[in-house]
Design an enzyme around this catalytic site. Structure first.
Site, PDB file in Angstrom:
ATOM      1  CE1 TYR A 229      -4.172  -1.478   0.163  1.00  0.00           C
ATOM      2  CE2 TYR A 229      -3.454  -2.581   2.175  1.00  0.00           C
ATOM      3  CZ  TYR A 229      -4.379  -2.418   1.148  1.00  0.00           C
ATOM      4  OH  TYR A 229      -5.492  -3.203   1.109  1.00  0.00           O
ATOM      5  CE  LYS A 319       3.747   1.421  17.376  1.00  0.00           C
ATOM      6  NZ  LYS A 319       5.183   1.430  17.197  1.00  0.00           N
ATOM      7  CB  CYS A 416       8.440 -42.295  31.715  1.00  0.00           C
ATOM      8  SG  CYS A 416       9.811 -41.880  30.628  1.00  0.00           S
TER       9      CYS A 416
END
Ligand code: IVH
Length: 668
Positions: A229, A319, A416
């Site tokens: 853009y 922002k 385990c």
């Protein structure tokens, strides 16, 4: 009758104009007026004519979109006028302050009105047009000097190679500035592809766009679905216009696609209203934005306000609230995946980031964890980019007071207890035990899931339930499940139980390639599975193959070969496969029409009516190959709806383009 030189030149001019017109309708206006087939024919005719008359190839020919020669490196170029950055504000008070500062500068009665635009999260580039022709595209670089990325930019179909002049002649020199970005869908697709190809993933669309522009092979950039853009020109008054908003309209006339959310605003209240609108729209936009840019509309006032060292006085970036936040690291947990990979996960003091409460974040792997040198009790910086899992960026070491404790990486599997392994050339810690319950559960879920046998009714949650109820401990047990076992479980009934059993029976009628993928052999996905099936035909023959035999197969590297050999060297795995075949898996014979597509490479684009995985499976079954990116190896590009820019590039690269119907005819 072949054309003579003069006729060829005339026809080429006509073709370029037509192709350009239709590409503009398609990529910029999103409103095509001819069929894909007609467009392809025009493109082919252009390429054929250019091949016959190479000296007639013009610098704005659409054939440039395909990519061309690989570069040795990028040259540095100076921007005629520096590319500035923007000061940030984060609140309404900040934007009001911005206006007050300008009023102090211009006088209280200055007639200030604004243009508010989405702040795209991509990379700034400059496009230089001389007499309407694109002669150079450069990155922003340090603002004064950037890199020449013209070849990559030329592959982007929404960027005019020559400015349109139907609404007025462009000036002798025009420097258009704007943002190159990658939309979310393209980013997700790219990372998915990279994941399958075991290539490192891009952290966000911005990095992906940057990485793509930095490709020395324009053909790679061409396949990356970049978008653009424009947001202004270097010297707006060269256009003889009074306002920035008019400049943007002019750019539309020149053939650019201008962002649809650019708004003129009469005052700061209108600016603030647009900010709220954009904030609301943000998550629904197809691309990422990190705020809004507010610009004084009047070019005369812009000129009077001028610039400071690095940023203009007439524009500011507003922002969105940060998607980063700091919080405290409470603990690091280690979870065990299907392949035994042990992944560290940060347990955090809950913190809100961009409207979402985050209490866990990824630490990726132990190598990353060590590199970041995190301590329990540390203040840590967390970030959330788009929809991705939140991650820990770093420890804020300034906040350490001595009470923080190092993270202990376990030596044994948290589930385990087996001693963990970290092979020298790898970054991932692993539990090597095939009996590890965590791995068993994850392996089961994979086996039943989408990338496995895709058993309806046995999703991850159902599998976990059956596992915990002690009904299945291994994939082998799946096919011994009875309706009675299931129907009494919480949440199940006679109907869902019967359905799952039927789905299991159906899923058992599978192909060798699918079973191999479902078993979760490391590095063996769909494509490799099919290669192995094609080559060995039966599991028994595959199991008997040695490393050399495997590695000799085109498409099977040493890593895959070793993984397959290791897998079959384990007697447990051989027994498992034997038991599966005895209990419920009935492998279907490979399709012996075999060679029909042998050696042919396919690429799919756009949305197909049949599923991608079905299309892919059919090609593989017929001996063909499927790839995920356009390259010189591709023989056929199959286009569904909305094929995007790949189609043009494929045509230009001489790849045969098939419609979905043509493809179905071919495989039928
Ligand atoms: S105007 C002098 N407009 O933001 C004005 N910048 O922080 C310079 N950006 O480097 C930029 N969207 O990469 C402008 N609509 C927009 C923008 C935009 C994104 C980026 C651009 C610039 C950075 C400045």
């Amino acid at each position: 009758m072949p054309l003579d030189r003069k006729q060829a030149a005339a026809r080429l001019t006509e073709l370029r104009r037509e192709i350009d017109h239709h590409a503009h309708r398609y990529y910029v206006l999103d409103d095509p007026v001819i069929s894909d087939g007609e467009y392809d024919r025009l493109f082919r005719e252009l390429l054929d004519l250019e091949a016959a008359w190479p000296e007639l190839i013009s610098p704005d020919s659409p054939s440039l979109r395909v990519g061309g020669a690989v570069l040795a490196g990028f040259t540095t170029v100076a921007h005629r006028l520096p590319m500035l950055s923007l000061e940030n504000v984060v609140s309404v008070a900040g934007i009001e302050d911005f206006e007050q500062r300008m009023r102090r500068f211009l006088g209280a009665d200055a007639a200030l009105s604004y243009v508010a635009e989405p702040k795209l999260d991509g990379l700034a580039v400059e496009l230089v047009y001389e007499d309407g022709l694109l002669v150079l595209a450069a990155t922003r670089g340090d603002g004064r000097r950037g890199e020449d990325i013209s070849a990559n930019i030329r592959t982007m179909p929404m960027i005019p190679l020559r400015l349109r002049n139907d609404k007025g002649k462009p000036p002798p020199l025009l420097e258009v500035r704007g943002e190159v970005f990658m939309d979310r869908a393209a980013f997700a697709a790219l990372n998915h592809r990279r994941f399958l190809d075991k290539e490192p993933l891009f952290a966000n669309p911005r990095n992906a766009a940057a990485g793509s522009l930095r490709q020395l092979d324009p053909m790679i950039a061409a396949g990356r679905s970049l978008d653009f853009y424009p947001y202004g020109v270097a010297e707006a008054d060269s256009l003889g216009l009074d306002r920035h908003s008019e400049v943007m309209l002019r750019l539309t006339d020149f053939g650019f696609k201008v962002n649809p959310h650019v708004r003129t605003c009469d005052d700061i209240a209108a600016v603030a209203a647009h900010f709220s609108r954009l904030a609301g729209l943000r998550s629904t936009l197809p691309y990422e934005i990190d705020g809004m840019v507010v610009k004084v509309d009047s070019l005369e006032l812009q000129a009077r306000l001028g610039v400071k060292t690095r940023s203009p006085r007439w524009a500011v970036a507003w922002k969105f609230p940060a998607v980063q936040a700091t919080t405290v690291l409470h603990a690091v947990e280690f979870s065990v995946g299907r392949t035994g990979a042990v992944t560290p996960v940060a347990a955090l003091k809950p913190v809100e980031i961009g409207g979402v409460t985050v209490s866990r974040a990824s630490l990726h792997n132990v190598t990353e964890l060590r590199r970041k040198d995190l301590r329990l009790g540390d203040t840590v910086l967390i970030q959330r980019a788009g929809d991705v899992i939140p991650e820990v960026v770093k420890a804020v070491t300034e906040n350490r007071d001595g009470s923080q404790e190092p993270v202990t990486v376990p030596e044994t599997c948290p589930v385990c207890g087996t001693t963990l392994e970290l092979p020298e050339d790898e970054v991932i810690l692993r539990c090597p035990s095939l009996a590890c319950p965590a791995q068993k559960l994850r392996a089961l879920a994979h086996f039943c899931g989408k990338n496995g046998l895709d058993i309806e009714g046995l999703g991850a949650r159902a599998v976990e339930q059956l596992f915990e109820a002690g009904l299945i401990a291994d994939v082998v047990d799946l096919f011994s499940l009875k309706k009675q076992d299931l129907e009494t479980l919480p949440g199940w009934g006679a109907k869902s139980a019967a359905k799952a059993i039927t789905a299991l029976e159906k899923a058992g009628m599978t192909r060798m390639s699918r079973l191999l993928t479902a078993l979760g052999i490391r590095f063996v996905g769909e494509v490799t599975g099919s290669l192995l099936e094609k080559h060995f035909k039966t599991i028994e023959r595959l199991a008997a193959a040695d490393f050399e035999q495997l590695a000799a197969i085109e498409g099977i590297g040493p890593q895959i070969a070793k993984s397959v050999v290791d897998f079959f060297a384990d007697p447990g795995n051989r027994e498992r496969i034997a038991a599966l075949q005895k209990n419920g898996i009935k492998l279907q014979p490979p399709d012996e029409s075999g060679a029909l597509l042998a050696g042919k490479v396919f690429l799919f684009t756009g949305s197909l009516r049949i599923s991608r995985s079905e299309a892919k499976t059919r090609v593989l079954e017929l001996g063909g190959q499927v790839v995920s990116a356009l390259s010189r190896r591709v023989d056929y590009l199959v286009c569904g709806e909305k094929p995007g820019s790949k189609r043009d590039k494929a045509i230009a690269a001489g790849v045969t383009v098939l419609s979905e119907t043509e493809f179905i005819d071919l495989i039928a």
